[in-house]
Design an enzyme around this catalytic site. Sequence first.
Site, PDB file in Angstrom:
ATOM      1  N   CYS A  93       0.830  -1.221   0.000  1.00 20.52           N
ATOM      2  CA  CYS A  93       0.000   0.000   0.000  1.00 20.52           C
ATOM      3  C   CYS A  93       0.855   1.259   0.000  1.00 20.52           C
ATOM      4  CB  CYS A  93      -0.934   0.004   1.201  1.00 20.52           C
ATOM      5  SG  CYS A  93      -2.011  -1.432   1.249  1.00 20.52           S
ATOM      6  N   CYS A 242     -12.959   0.414   8.459  1.00 22.00           N
ATOM      7  CA  CYS A 242     -12.119  -0.109   7.369  1.00 22.00           C
ATOM      8  C   CYS A 242     -12.118   0.844   6.184  1.00 22.00           C
ATOM      9  CB  CYS A 242     -12.673  -1.439   6.854  1.00 22.00           C
ATOM     10  SG  CYS A 242     -12.837  -2.713   8.105  1.00 22.00           S
ATOM     11  N   SER A 243     -10.957   1.001   5.538  1.00 22.11           N
ATOM     12  CA  SER A 243     -10.951   1.643   4.230  1.00 22.11           C
ATOM     13  C   SER A 243     -11.646   0.691   3.252  1.00 22.11           C
ATOM     14  CB  SER A 243      -9.517   1.907   3.775  1.00 22.11           C
ATOM     15  OG  SER A 243      -8.796   0.689   3.727  1.00 22.11           O
ATOM     16  N   LYS A 363     -10.142   6.130   4.617  1.00 21.06           N
ATOM     17  CA  LYS A 363     -11.439   5.642   5.092  1.00 21.06           C
ATOM     18  C   LYS A 363     -12.597   6.162   4.234  1.00 21.06           C
ATOM     19  CE  LYS A 363     -14.850   4.035   7.101  1.00 21.06           C
ATOM     20  NZ  LYS A 363     -15.426   4.049   5.775  1.00 21.06           N
ATOM     21  N   HIS A 367      -9.301   3.749  -0.939  1.00 21.19           N
ATOM     22  CA  HIS A 367      -7.930   3.254  -0.833  1.00 21.19           C
ATOM     23  C   HIS A 367      -7.606   2.299  -1.981  1.00 21.19           C
ATOM     24  CE1 HIS A 367      -4.174   2.014   0.755  1.00 21.19           C
ATOM     25  NE2 HIS A 367      -4.572   1.104   1.634  1.00 21.19           N
TER      26      HIS A 367
END
Length: 421
Positions: A93, A242-243, A363, A367
């Site tokens: 990421c 969670c994203s 978020k 992402h």
Amino acid sequence: MSTKKLARGVALVGAGMSKFGAFKGKTSRDLFVEAFVEMLASVDKPFDPKTIDALYVGNYSSDLFENQGHTAPIMASWVGLTPIPAVRVEDACASAGVALREGILAIASGMCDIVVVGGVEKMTDLATEKVTDTLATAADSQYEIPAGFTFPGFYAAMATSYMAAYGATPETFMKVGIKNHNNGSLNEKAQFGAKITTLMEARKASAAKKGLPVPEWKDELEFLKDERANPIIAWPMRLYDCSPVSDGAAVALLVSEELAGKFSDNPIFVAGVGQASDGALHDREDLNSIPSARLAGQQAYEMAGIQPKDIDFAEVHDCFTIAEIIASEDLGFFEKGEGWKAAEAGETARSGKKPINLSGGLKSKGHPVGASGVGQVVEVWKQLRGQAGERQLPGKLKFGLTHNVGGTGQTCVVHIFERRD
Ligand code: COA
């Protein structure tokens, strides 16, 4: 590690991004072109793209997400940049953040004068369980994945450890999500660009329309505590911690400091760069901090000659809400174990003394993993130049920071950008 300096200065003179979201029928090429075109439009003075020397593209796994490897020359070709060197950077990421660093180093070394850095990921062609497996290849597949870990699971382990150590509660994490959705509601590029209250009211309206019982949530915290509205993904991380799974791309244009005036009367300068790596989470003694983030932050502050208190705002890697709290400590904004209190007190909100994730963060904004590091730069570019529209932070801004994490911190890269006037 000793303090390092760039051999010559580097300036940011353009930045753009596609909308982040789930786009059926679009490929990573389409998204990269969208971001590239917006980047070109953001450059203040006319320039010829044929003068660009190199392209660095962050991309985690087009191989598994789209069955397409060798991504960088494809992106170069689709934006008309062939035959310049095109390099794909993969660090999970943190891929785009590391691509940015490589672009900066290419200019600082004197090999290049004008460089495009970007990132792209198209994740939503796969079902969520396949996405989870694909992301899990960024963990330690020998020791962690056979034990049943997934990324929500890793960050849930960090969250439970942090709660036990310092007294944070699941409600603390919910407040981070509420804050990031509030910020994202002002970002037209965000995947979930709505306040949680707005989403809550939409759920009520939908139930009423279908003739179903209308839930009686009195506020967003009650909504977030409702298992039906906000299911547990890996306790204590719920859906809104969670994203999301996202598609998107982001692109920035870097030039040597001496060329900056030819591109803009209002360039942004790279003040500090830091990067560090680490073993996987299972091998760490302390789950409440990410050592590579601490090191990368220290390097960037030292290079910039500033301290955490000098940063006006930061875009940090909130892949899960706990990650934002830990980042706020690793970057020195708050003492270890104090970040959750600062989040609860609103210190990281737009109106707080250390605004974090004005863009909505991963978020709310989304992402697309290989693009996120440069997506953060787009926000810093806009904020430092006073072009962030409705979400513009008031006052004179000088330093903005980006913090981009790969995996659970096997990679972390931090950049500090400066407006000099
Ligand atoms: N936040 C808020 N809402 C979300 C969401 C998120 N992160 N992800 C999905 N939703 C919403 C959808 O819009 C949909 O709403 P609707 O029913 O009103 O249409 C609903 O939740 C279900 O969406 P779906 O796509 O089916 O969710 P899912 O269960 O397949 O996926 C997660 C949810 C949390 C498992 C998935 O987003 C995920 O894995 N996130 C983490 C990604 C990750 O690990 N990234 C790398 C970090 S290191």
